[in-house]
Design an enzyme around this catalytic site. Structure first.
Site, PDB file in Angstrom:
ATOM      1  CB  THR A  16      -0.989   0.033   1.187  1.00 57.02           C
ATOM      2  OG1 THR A  16      -0.257   0.113   2.411  1.00 57.02           O
ATOM      3  CG2 THR A  16      -1.899  -1.174   1.200  1.00 57.02           C
ATOM      4  CG  MET A  93       8.239  -7.108   6.074  1.00 56.06           C
ATOM      5  SD  MET A  93       8.025  -5.720   7.229  1.00 56.06           S
ATOM      6  CE  MET A  93       6.296  -5.340   6.938  1.00 56.06           C
ATOM      7  CB  ILE A  95      17.840  -6.353   8.914  1.00 51.07           C
ATOM      8  CG1 ILE A  95      16.601  -6.358   9.815  1.00 51.07           C
ATOM      9  CG2 ILE A  95      18.981  -5.488   9.422  1.00 51.07           C
ATOM     10  CD1 ILE A  95      16.667  -5.583  11.086  1.00 51.07           C
ATOM     11  CG  ASN A 110      12.252   1.774   6.751  1.00 50.62           C
ATOM     12  OD1 ASN A 110      11.581   1.024   6.037  1.00 50.62           O
ATOM     13  ND2 ASN A 110      12.232   1.687   8.076  1.00 50.62           N
ATOM     14  CG  HIS A 112       9.296   2.116  12.178  1.00 55.21           C
ATOM     15  ND1 HIS A 112       9.495   0.751  12.127  1.00 55.21           N
ATOM     16  CD2 HIS A 112       8.879   2.389  13.446  1.00 55.21           C
ATOM     17  CE1 HIS A 112       9.222   0.229  13.300  1.00 55.21           C
ATOM     18  NE2 HIS A 112       8.849   1.194  14.123  1.00 55.21           N
ATOM     19  CD  GLU A 150      25.961   1.702  10.871  1.00 53.01           C
ATOM     20  OE1 GLU A 150      25.566   2.314   9.854  1.00 53.01           O
ATOM     21  OE2 GLU A 150      26.715   2.221  11.723  1.00 53.01           O
ATOM     22  CG  ASP A 153      13.252   0.814  12.560  1.00 54.01           C
ATOM     23  OD1 ASP A 153      13.054   0.973  11.339  1.00 54.01           O
ATOM     24  OD2 ASP A 153      12.739  -0.106  13.215  1.00 54.01           O
ATOM     25  CB  ALA A 182       1.063   8.858   9.593  1.00 55.30           C
ATOM     26  CD  GLU A 183       2.864   3.119   7.578  1.00 51.64           C
ATOM     27  OE1 GLU A 183       3.497   2.522   6.711  1.00 51.64           O
ATOM     28  OE2 GLU A 183       2.238   2.526   8.471  1.00 51.64           O
TER      29      GLU A 183
HETATM   30  C1  GAR Z   1       3.644  -0.635   6.730  1.00 49.76           C
HETATM   31  O1  GAR Z   1       2.891  -0.296   7.848  1.00 49.76           O
HETATM   32  C2  GAR Z   1       5.102  -0.263   6.939  1.00 49.76           C
HETATM   33  O2  GAR Z   1       5.278   0.919   7.641  1.00 49.76           O
HETATM   34  C3  GAR Z   1       5.582  -1.432   7.756  1.00 49.76           C
HETATM   35  O3  GAR Z   1       4.918  -2.556   7.211  1.00 49.76           O
HETATM   36  C4  GAR Z   1       3.712  -2.156   6.554  1.00 49.76           C
HETATM   37  C5  GAR Z   1       3.770  -2.578   5.110  1.00 49.76           C
HETATM   38  O4  GAR Z   1       2.582  -2.330   4.432  1.00 49.76           O
HETATM   39  N1  GAR Z   1       6.988  -1.548   7.700  1.00 49.76           N
HETATM   40  C6  GAR Z   1       7.717  -1.980   8.711  1.00 49.76           C
HETATM   41  O5  GAR Z   1       7.252  -2.350   9.764  1.00 49.76           O
HETATM   42  C7  GAR Z   1       9.225  -1.992   8.468  1.00 49.76           C
HETATM   43  N2  GAR Z   1       9.919  -1.985   9.694  1.00 49.76           N
HETATM   44  P1  GAR Z   1       2.502  -2.173   2.852  1.00 49.76           P
HETATM   45  O6  GAR Z   1       3.181  -3.397   2.246  1.00 49.76           O
HETATM   46  O7  GAR Z   1       1.027  -2.190   2.580  1.00 49.76           O
HETATM   47  O8  GAR Z   1       3.164  -0.894   2.458  1.00 49.76           O
END
Ligand code: GAR
Length: 203
Positions: A16, A93, A95, A110, A112, A150, A153, A182-183
């Site tokens: 998304t 997902m 590192i 990134n 978060h 490295e 987050d 937000a994201e």
């Molecule tokens: C999102 O909420 C993103 O911020 C999180 O995973 C979801 C992915 O959703 N990412 C993390 O947690 C990375 N540390 P999406 O595939 O629908 O974008």
């Protein structure tokens, strides 16, 4: 035509956030960047369908059965093939090692799903972040876009946006609200900001 920074998006799932980047680009707001490739760490991730629908090249570099070095070599090859200058981790997902992040200092961003430094670092990803926020009982959470180094987050923060936690929230409901409020807003805006700075030679 004005020069645009070539952007690769790394994904692992539904995508998304990738969709938010595509929509932002299609609406003409991504003035300084162009998404040239989507790289998925998971075979068959829906994010790849989103890339295909937007006519963006999508490839899989599976994490499964590979050492970290082999996995990163595969990604580096794809990045070199498309000439990517900026990399977005959008629901990626895995590192990345110091070897990798050192090759792209101030060039990897990134998203978060929490207000860093809360609920972040190794083990905090996806729904787990919202579960942790709810069990701690915070009344405000949000999302952060940051540069990647490295430390999981741990890179410099680019943008943050707060989101209210409501009574009765489940991790799934909170995740959706954090994404919508937000994201999906700060990730595209941060990408434009970073690409603009790259073009200007400011970073
Ligand atoms: C999102 O909420 C993103 O911020 C999180 O995973 C979801 C992915 O959703 N990412 C993390 O947690 C990375 N540390 P999406 O595939 O629908 O974008």
């Amino acid at each position: 035509m004005e020069k645009k920074v070539k952007v690769a998006v790394l994904v692992s799932g539904g995508g998304t956030n990738l969709q938010a980047l595509i929509d932002y680009s299609l609406s003409g707001k991504l003035k300084s960047g162009e998404i040239v490739k989507v790289i998925s760490s998971k075979e068959g991730a829906y994010a790849l369908t989103r890339a295909e629908n937007a006519n963006i090249e999508g490839v899989t570099v599976s994490r499964k059965g590979k050492t970290q070095q082999e996995f990163e070599k595969g990604i580096l090859l794809e990045l070199a093939n498309c000439g990517a200058e900026v990399i977005v981790l959008a629901g990626f997902m895995c590192i990345l090692s110091k070897d990798f992040t050192d090759k792209y200092v101030d060039r990897i961003i990134n998203v978060h799903p929490a207000l860093i430094p809360s609920f972040c670092g190794e083990g905090y990803y996806g729904l787990k972040v919202h579960e942790a926020a709810l069990s701690y009982g915070v009344k405000v959470t949000g999302a952060t876009v940051h540069f990647v180094n490295e430390i999981a987050d741990g890179g410099k923060i680019i943008m943050q946006k707060a989101v209210k936690v409501k009574d009765g929230d489940t991790p799934e409901v909170l995740q959706k609200r954090v994404m919508q409020e937000a994201e999906w807003k700060i990730l595209p805006a941060s990408l434009e900001m970073v690409c603009k700075k790259v073009l200007k030679g400011e970073i």
